[in-house]
Design a protein around this motif. Sequence first.
Motif, PDB file in Angstrom:
ATOM      1  N   CYS A  21       0.830  -1.212   0.000  1.00 30.62           N
ATOM      2  CA  CYS A  21       0.000   0.000   0.000  1.00 30.62           C
ATOM      3  C   CYS A  21       0.867   1.266   0.000  1.00 30.62           C
ATOM      4  O   CYS A  21       1.659   1.479   0.912  1.00 30.62           O
ATOM      5  CB  CYS A  21      -0.918  -0.001   1.216  1.00 30.62           C
ATOM      6  SG  CYS A  21      -1.934   1.503   1.280  1.00 30.62           S
ATOM      7  N   CYS A  41      -6.731   6.144   1.325  1.00 29.92           N
ATOM      8  CA  CYS A  41      -6.694   5.212   0.190  1.00 29.92           C
ATOM      9  C   CYS A  41      -6.821   5.974  -1.131  1.00 29.92           C
ATOM     10  O   CYS A  41      -7.670   6.849  -1.277  1.00 29.92           O
ATOM     11  CB  CYS A  41      -7.840   4.209   0.319  1.00 29.92           C
ATOM     12  SG  CYS A  41      -8.005   3.108  -1.097  1.00 29.92           S
ATOM     13  N   CYS A  44      -5.886   2.490  -5.619  1.00 33.86           N
ATOM     14  CA  CYS A  44      -4.983   1.880  -6.603  1.00 33.86           C
ATOM     15  C   CYS A  44      -5.244   0.380  -6.767  1.00 33.86           C
ATOM     16  O   CYS A  44      -4.801  -0.222  -7.739  1.00 33.86           O
ATOM     17  CB  CYS A  44      -3.527   2.119  -6.202  1.00 33.86           C
ATOM     18  SG  CYS A  44      -2.972   1.101  -4.800  1.00 33.86           S
ATOM     19  N   HIS A  45      -5.897  -0.238  -5.796  1.00 37.21           N
ATOM     20  CA  HIS A  45      -6.250  -1.660  -5.810  1.00 37.21           C
ATOM     21  C   HIS A  45      -5.059  -2.609  -5.717  1.00 37.21           C
ATOM     22  O   HIS A  45      -5.200  -3.806  -5.978  1.00 37.21           O
ATOM     23  CB  HIS A  45      -7.111  -2.001  -7.037  1.00 37.21           C
ATOM     24  CG  HIS A  45      -8.461  -1.317  -7.023  1.00 37.21           C
ATOM     25  ND1 HIS A  45      -9.578  -1.868  -6.412  1.00 37.21           N
ATOM     26  CD2 HIS A  45      -8.846  -0.120  -7.508  1.00 37.21           C
ATOM     27  CE1 HIS A  45     -10.609  -1.028  -6.549  1.00 37.21           C
ATOM     28  NE2 HIS A  45     -10.187   0.036  -7.202  1.00 37.21           N
ATOM     29  N   CYS A  47      -3.555  -3.623  -3.080  1.00 36.71           N
ATOM     30  CA  CYS A  47      -3.729  -4.555  -1.959  1.00 36.71           C
ATOM     31  C   CYS A  47      -4.597  -5.746  -2.351  1.00 36.71           C
ATOM     32  O   CYS A  47      -4.308  -6.881  -1.968  1.00 36.71           O
ATOM     33  CB  CYS A  47      -4.339  -3.824  -0.762  1.00 36.71           C
ATOM     34  SG  CYS A  47      -5.864  -2.934  -1.130  1.00 36.71           S
TER      35      CYS A  47
HETATM   36  S1  SF4 Z   1      -6.333   0.401  -2.896  1.00 35.27           S
HETATM   37 FE1  SF4 Z   1      -5.321  -0.747  -1.253  1.00 35.27          FE
HETATM   38  S2  SF4 Z   1      -3.103  -0.539  -1.660  1.00 35.27           S
HETATM   39 FE2  SF4 Z   1      -4.152   1.056  -2.867  1.00 35.27          FE
HETATM   40  S3  SF4 Z   1      -4.122   2.883  -1.539  1.00 35.27           S
HETATM   41 FE3  SF4 Z   1      -6.085   1.818  -1.170  1.00 35.27          FE
HETATM   42  S4  SF4 Z   1      -5.697   0.488   0.592  1.00 35.27           S
HETATM   43 FE4  SF4 Z   1      -3.674   1.114  -0.225  1.00 35.27          FE
END
Ligand code: SF4
Length: 60
Positions: A21, A41, A44-45, A47
């Motif tokens: 992340c 957040c 970006c997906h 995670c």
């Molecule tokens: S989508 Fe997931 S990895 Fe990306 S910023 Fe949000 S929590 Fe962090």
Amino acid sequence: MPKVTIDYEKCKVSKQCIDVCPAAVFEEQDGKVVVARQDDCTLCHACESACPNGAIKVEE
Ligand code: SF4
């Protein structure tokens, strides 16, 4: 507003989400991974892709 959820039935605390992340949304607390800074957040997906157990869901 982002909504990041962890399915604790699936989470095995691999901590991949903490590593990938870019916004430090996840934290380990008392042996569990928690969503500590959900508002940071960036959607970006990364995670969701990184979790080996499919435990994370990110919604807009
Ligand atoms: S989508 Fe997931 S990895 Fe990306 S910023 Fe949000 S929590 Fe962090």
